[in-house]
Scaffold this motif. Structure first.
Motif, PDB file in Angstrom:
ATOM      1  N   MET A 449       1.131  -1.111   0.088  1.00 56.62           N
ATOM      2  CA  MET A 449      -0.062  -0.162  -0.175  1.00 56.62           C
ATOM      3  C   MET A 449       0.975   1.277   0.120  1.00 56.62           C
ATOM      4  SD  MET A 449      -2.884   0.989   2.724  1.00 56.62           S
ATOM      5  CE  MET A 449      -3.418  -0.663   3.074  1.00 56.62           C
ATOM      6  N   GLY A 450       1.754   1.143   0.780  1.00 57.46           N
ATOM      7  CA  GLY A 450       2.785   2.434   0.759  1.00 57.46           C
ATOM      8  C   GLY A 450       3.389   2.676  -0.429  1.00 57.46           C
ATOM      9  N   LEU A 451       4.008   1.590  -1.076  1.00 56.13           N
ATOM     10  CA  LEU A 451       4.368   1.537  -2.489  1.00 56.13           C
ATOM     11  C   LEU A 451       3.475   2.391  -3.414  1.00 56.13           C
ATOM     12  CD1 LEU A 451       6.573  -1.795  -2.876  1.00 56.13           C
ATOM     13  CD2 LEU A 451       7.630   0.714  -2.701  1.00 56.13           C
ATOM     14  N   THR A 452       2.465   1.802  -3.557  1.00 58.72           N
ATOM     15  CA  THR A 452       1.366   2.310  -4.219  1.00 58.72           C
ATOM     16  C   THR A 452       1.240   3.899  -4.116  1.00 58.72           C
ATOM     17  OG1 THR A 452       0.450   0.076  -4.348  1.00 58.72           O
ATOM     18  CG2 THR A 452      -0.732   1.973  -5.323  1.00 58.72           C
ATOM     19  N   VAL A 507      14.545  -5.508  -3.450  1.00 61.06           N
ATOM     20  CA  VAL A 507      15.816  -6.013  -3.068  1.00 61.06           C
ATOM     21  C   VAL A 507      16.207  -5.642  -1.745  1.00 61.06           C
ATOM     22  CG1 VAL A 507      18.267  -5.632  -3.868  1.00 61.06           C
ATOM     23  CG2 VAL A 507      16.606  -6.040  -5.565  1.00 61.06           C
ATOM     24  N   SER A 508      15.977  -4.552  -1.307  1.00 63.79           N
ATOM     25  CA  SER A 508      16.472  -3.974   0.024  1.00 63.79           C
ATOM     26  C   SER A 508      15.782  -4.675   1.124  1.00 63.79           C
ATOM     27  CB  SER A 508      16.331  -2.405   0.124  1.00 63.79           C
ATOM     28  OG  SER A 508      16.842  -1.819  -0.834  1.00 63.79           O
ATOM     29  N   LEU A 781      14.626   6.087  -2.910  1.00 65.68           N
ATOM     30  CA  LEU A 781      13.024   5.867  -2.418  1.00 65.68           C
ATOM     31  C   LEU A 781      12.863   4.389  -2.023  1.00 65.68           C
ATOM     32  CD1 LEU A 781      10.843   8.225  -4.589  1.00 65.68           C
ATOM     33  CD2 LEU A 781      11.391   8.243  -2.077  1.00 65.68           C
ATOM     34  N   GLY A 782      13.278   3.333  -3.248  1.00 64.36           N
ATOM     35  CA  GLY A 782      13.307   1.975  -2.692  1.00 64.36           C
ATOM     36  C   GLY A 782      13.927   1.458  -1.843  1.00 64.36           C
ATOM     37  N   ALA A 783      15.133   1.879  -1.704  1.00 63.55           N
ATOM     38  CA  ALA A 783      15.966   1.382  -0.390  1.00 63.55           C
ATOM     39  C   ALA A 783      15.272   1.721   0.867  1.00 63.55           C
ATOM     40  CB  ALA A 783      17.302   1.941  -0.733  1.00 63.55           C
ATOM     41  N   GLY A 784      15.066   2.999   0.961  1.00 63.38           N
ATOM     42  CA  GLY A 784      14.562   3.546   2.177  1.00 63.38           C
ATOM     43  C   GLY A 784      13.042   2.620   2.498  1.00 63.38           C
ATOM     44  N   LEU A 785      12.135   2.522   1.533  1.00 61.74           N
ATOM     45  CA  LEU A 785      11.171   1.774   1.881  1.00 61.74           C
ATOM     46  C   LEU A 785      11.312   0.469   2.237  1.00 61.74           C
ATOM     47  CD1 LEU A 785       8.610   3.444  -0.747  1.00 61.74           C
ATOM     48  CD2 LEU A 785       8.470   3.849   1.522  1.00 61.74           C
ATOM     49  N   GLY A 786      12.168  -0.092   1.315  1.00 62.91           N
ATOM     50  CA  GLY A 786      12.412  -1.739   1.572  1.00 62.91           C
ATOM     51  C   GLY A 786      13.029  -1.906   3.123  1.00 62.91           C
ATOM     52  N   VAL A 787      14.143  -1.216   3.513  1.00 68.73           N
ATOM     53  CA  VAL A 787      14.322  -1.291   4.832  1.00 68.73           C
ATOM     54  C   VAL A 787      13.597  -0.964   5.772  1.00 68.73           C
ATOM     55  CG1 VAL A 787      16.343  -0.073   6.343  1.00 68.73           C
ATOM     56  CG2 VAL A 787      17.037  -0.311   4.037  1.00 68.73           C
ATOM     57  N   LEU A 788      12.835   0.233   5.657  1.00 72.36           N
ATOM     58  CA  LEU A 788      11.791   0.116   6.690  1.00 72.36           C
ATOM     59  C   LEU A 788      10.867  -0.930   6.833  1.00 72.36           C
ATOM     60  CD1 LEU A 788      10.239   2.189   8.426  1.00 72.36           C
ATOM     61  CD2 LEU A 788       8.673   2.877   6.261  1.00 72.36           C
ATOM     62  N   PHE A 789      10.328  -1.556   5.761  1.00 71.37           N
ATOM     63  CA  PHE A 789       9.320  -2.534   5.863  1.00 71.37           C
ATOM     64  C   PHE A 789      10.003  -3.963   6.242  1.00 71.37           C
ATOM     65  CE2 PHE A 789       6.577   0.616   3.950  1.00 71.37           C
ATOM     66  CZ  PHE A 789       5.468   0.409   4.779  1.00 71.37           C
ATOM     67  N   GLY A 790      11.163  -3.873   5.776  1.00 75.10           N
ATOM     68  CA  GLY A 790      12.123  -5.200   5.990  1.00 75.10           C
ATOM     69  C   GLY A 790      12.444  -5.404   7.490  1.00 75.10           C
ATOM     70  N   SER A 791      12.675  -4.000   8.190  1.00 79.92           N
ATOM     71  CA  SER A 791      12.805  -4.192   9.498  1.00 79.92           C
ATOM     72  C   SER A 791      11.670  -4.361  10.383  1.00 79.92           C
ATOM     73  CB  SER A 791      13.367  -2.742   9.949  1.00 79.92           C
ATOM     74  OG  SER A 791      14.533  -2.337   9.359  1.00 79.92           O
TER      75      SER A 791
END
Length: 846
Positions: A449-452, A507-508, A781-791
């Motif tokens: 949802m956040g990515l969209t 990826v992140s 943007l992708g790296a930040g969102l990926g780290v946030l939701f991966g964490s």
């Protein structure tokens, strides 16, 4: 209108090729996955077509359905007796019965004495069939084996290892290691998960001795007399065997075998289709950008169509006709490339000796229809917004300027995007305090949802982000113009960056999860393994013969050996691990933190449960837990609740209780304590020499053991990253596409810049800065969102095997830097094309 659209496509070959590439890649991955799955399934059915008896009798497993234990864990498989086969033989309508044994967990050693690599596929052992009518394999050459000094080997494995009839081989069985002569070769097996896997056959008595260590059969094949009522015979067998047997026809066995193989190998097709969907999703951004820019560039042409009488609907149809042509040709090429993808997958399986079963590529009607529906559907859906805007365009306005998204529509898009980002934030904050897989799934949905939301609100975010990202390039004319170009159409810039953003977010995020899983394994091993200096285990977690512990204990320098065994069980329908240990193992070799109760009850038949399991099923000391294993249902009293433990996940029982509830006598891990002053280096070689008959057994210290435990995680991460590379490739093509079309769009502007003195090098730098800015915007943007939701997923899974958060900073930084390099490379061709434009012709372009 369709003819006009077709002529437009043919007259702009560059734009056509760039748009076509995205469709071809997306469809190729979908088609390749479907073709490979259909080929595999068809070959399986062909392989099963002439197998199994008229009726097959198998023991009922406590885990439900027909027994399916294949020797890949430490549970004793349910078996049938020879007396039952004799009784069935005497039933009316029965011509013959053939009791047989099939189990996994064997290892064939190559000529150098090392286990052959089966790439994760078990090696099976089988008893020799009495009758050809009930056999699941056939003799190819030589003679059937006789005695425990002879075996028959499947021809595929024999060819791969270089063994021939008459050669001496060593085989590790569940009961020990034997040296035997190959008496003959056989076809690969065609039964369930054993279909096509490495197969070693023994005579019936030797199979029971070497595979089970006792008498028993895993199935009974029944051949019927001619013209018998099969259903009546099946009913008689069911009445004779009672509830402990499962009676099926040959057709039912075939169907169940196919289902078992689908469950074992079908996940691979599902993963391929998942990433095909990701590739298509990323491709859609490229196609949307392409058609938006095409409509913008053709605004005057479309306006003239309106001026000479074309209706809005006709103009819309013209643009959609182009999309249909691109989708049709892209789907056709994608289907052909998909066959190539499937061929590469099949060749890879063949190279790994996993082409089981094999067959020619199957391109069914369903695959063809799906490929065209996906290709044309995605292309038309992506082109529809641009086509609709073209139809609504005012002829006078179109002759003056390029098409832009109406302010009201743009505001609605941004507001909706910000609303989705807010909903994702609420979902994140409300779920982060929860625990377990359901919470992780909710966070994953929140991440989508956040990515969209970021994609929709991209123009607003990009407008300000571009200003910051272009600051390092200075205030030179190329830098200022490059930044201005990236800001000129923020919606297009955001859409181009979004493709890379989604890929880098995946990826992140997966990088954080993989690194956290590896760190958690390391910490779990360090915390769970206490006094043990050496750990002995089977290769890739395979069970070891119960004789290994005695051999290890007899080596000089070894003070003590603690056993641990594990098998699959169920609690309330959920699969769990049941671990059997020496009670003393929990007081040193494995470190446990008792939260409720006492470990003293373990020796008396009670069980220990870990906190996650106790929380899930509301278990406390004194309560009863019902554990289901292959041997049936067992009610056990809970004595202790311990903290989550890497080595003890689920239900823990003593070795005596483990055997009583259906566990086998093979060990999973041995915890070895050494005499005072003795080091690992001093005993490792003597241990390996003592275990020469068990070459697959690994002797490791704690560090090496932890590294081996991380192996599956590393493999999974590498496979996922390889698949995601396709999505990144498409994102890169999106940047190239956008820049190339942007150069075409700004041909007159570029000509004017050259006319007023801009050098070719400055022009190339301008395009490169624009490209790098777009790439960095998407990457950051992708790296930040990926780290946030991966964490966030790691946090909610902290009590389920992922206790440590590890953010791979170097990997993420490398991803961002690679994105910048990609931006430079992506700009190379468009920049070169812009710099080589003829100045006078460019200025004269309309």
């Amino acid at each position: 209108m369709f003819k006009l659209g077709l002529r437009t496509v043919l007259s702009h070959r560059l734009r056509f090729a760039l748009s076509l590439t995205a469709v071809v890649l997306g469809v190729a991955f979908v088609a390749g996955s479907l073709i490979f799955a259909d080929t595999f399934s068809t070959a399986i059915r062909r392989n099963f077509a002439a197998t199994t008896a008229d009726v097959v009798v198998t023991p009922v497993s406590g885990l439900g359905g027909s027994a399916a234990n294949l020797g890949d864990n430490n549970a004793k498989p349910p078996t049938l007796t020879a007396d039952l086969a004799t009784q069935i033989q005497n039933l009316p309508g029965v011509a013959a019965t053939d009791p047989s044994l099939l189990l996994g967990g064997l290892q064939l050693l190559d000529k150098a004495g090392k286990p052959i690599d089966t790439y994760g596929v078990p090696t099976f052992g089988a008893s020799w069939p009495r009758y050809a009518e009930t056999a699941t394999f056939q003799l190819v050459s030589g003679a059937p084996p006789w005695g425990n000094q002879q075996i028959a080997l499947d021809s595929r494995t024999a060819k791969r290892t270089g063994y021939e009839v008459g050669d001496q081989v060593r085989v590790v069985t569940p009961t020990g290691t034997i040296t035997a002569r190959i008496s003959g070769t056989i076809t690969p097996g065609t039964s369930g998960l054993a279909a096509g896997a490495p197969l070693i056959a023994f005579d019936g008595a030797s199979a029971q001795l070497l595979l089970l260590g006792e008498q028993g059969w895993t199935s009974i094949g029944v051949a019927l007399k001619p013209d018998q009522d099969r259903d009546a015979v099946i009913q008689r067998i069911r009445e004779l065997g009672g509830p402990g047997v499962h009676v099926r026809t040959g057709a039912q066995v075939t169907e169940d075998s196919e289902t078992a193989l689908d469950q074992a190998f079908g996940g691979m097709s599902a993963v391929l289709l998942l990433f095909a969907a990701i590739a298509l999703f990323v491709s859609s951004f490229l196609i949307v950008n392409t058609f938006s820019m095409l409509v913008a560039q053709r605004s005057r042409e479309l306006a003239l169509l309106r001026a000479i009488g074309a209706s809005r609907r006709q103009v819309t149809r013209t643009v959609l006709a182009e999309a249909i042509v691109i989708g049709l040709i892209g789907s056709t090429l994608g289907l052909l490339f998909g066959a190539g993808v499937a061929g590469v997958l099949q060749a890879t399986f063949a190279e790994l000796d996993l082409d089981v079963p094999t067959g020619s590529l199957q391109i069914g009607p369903g695959t063809i229809i799906t490929s065209y529906v996906v290709g044309i559907g995605v292309t038309c859906a992506a082109a529809w917004p641009a086509a609709r805007r073209a139809g609504r365009m005012s002829p006078v306005a179109a002759m003056r300027q390029e098409i832009a998204l109406p302010p009201k529509a743009a505001r609605t898009r941004v507001v909706f995007g910000l609303l989705l980002i807010g909903m994702a934030a609420v979902s994140y904050t409300s779920t982060i305090a929860a625990r377990g897989l359901p919470a992780a799934v909710l966070i994953g949905l929140g991440g989508a949802m956040g990515l969209t939301g970021v994609v929709l609100a991209g123009p607003l975010i990009g407008r300000y982000a571009v200003q910051l990202l272009t600051l390092p390039f200075g205030r030179s004319t190329p830098a200022l113009l490059g930044a201005r170009n990236a800001q000129r159409n923020p919606r297009r810039t955001a859409a181009t960056a979004s493709a890379l953003m989604i890929s880098l977010a995946l990826v992140s995020g997966l990088g954080v999860l993989a690194a956290s899983a590896e760190a958690s394994v390391d910490q779990g091993v360090r915390e769970a393994i206490g006094t043990s200096d050496v750990l002995v285990s089977g290769d890739e977690g395979a069970p070891m013969s119960g004789k290994v512990a005695g051999i290890v204990a007899a080596v000089d320098g070894v003070a003590g050996v603690g056993r641990a065994r594990a098998m699959t069980g169920q609690v309330d329908g959920q699969q769990i691990r049941v671990t059997g240990v020496d009670p003393a193992v929990l007081n040193g070799p494995i470190v446990t933190k008792v939260e409720q109760g006492s470990l003293d009850g373990l020796a008396g038949g009670s069980v220990v449960v870990t906190r996650p399991l106790a929380r899930q099923f509301s278990l406390t000391p004194g309560k009863t837990i019902t554990v289901v294993t292959e041997s049936g249902r067992h009610n056990l009293k809970v004595a202790t609740v311990i903290a989550a433990n890497r080595q003890l996940n689920g239900v823990v029982v003593s070795l005596d209780t483990f055997g009583r509830i259906g566990g086998a006598g093979t060990d999973s891990v041995l915890y070895v304590d050494l005499d005072e002053g003795v080091t690992m280096e001093q005993v490792q070689q003597p241990l390996l020499q003592a275990l020469a008959d068990y070459p697959s057994v690994q002797v490791r210290d704690q560090v090496a053991y932890a590294e081996a435990e991380r192996g599956p995680i590393d493999l999974m991460r590498n496979v996922v990253l390889m698949l995601l590379a396709l999505a990144i490739l498409i994102a890169v093509l999106g940047i190239v596409n956008t820049l190339a079309l942007s150069v075409v769009e700004r041909t007159r502007e570029i000509g004017l810049l050259r006319a007023v003195g801009m050098e070719r090098g400055q022009l190339r730098r301008m395009v490169q800065i624009e490209s790098v800015t777009i790439a960095l915007l998407g990457a950051l943007l992708g790296a930040g969102l990926g780290v946030l939701f991966g964490s966030a997923i790691q946090t909610v899974m902290s009590e389920d095997g992922m206790a440590v958060r590890d953010i791979p900073e170097l990997q993420i930084l490398a991803s961002v830097l690679i994105a910048a390099v990609v931006g430079v490379l992506a700009a190379a061709w468009p920049a070169r094309r812009a710099a080589r434009l003829d100045v006078l012709r460019a200025i004269g372009t309309e």
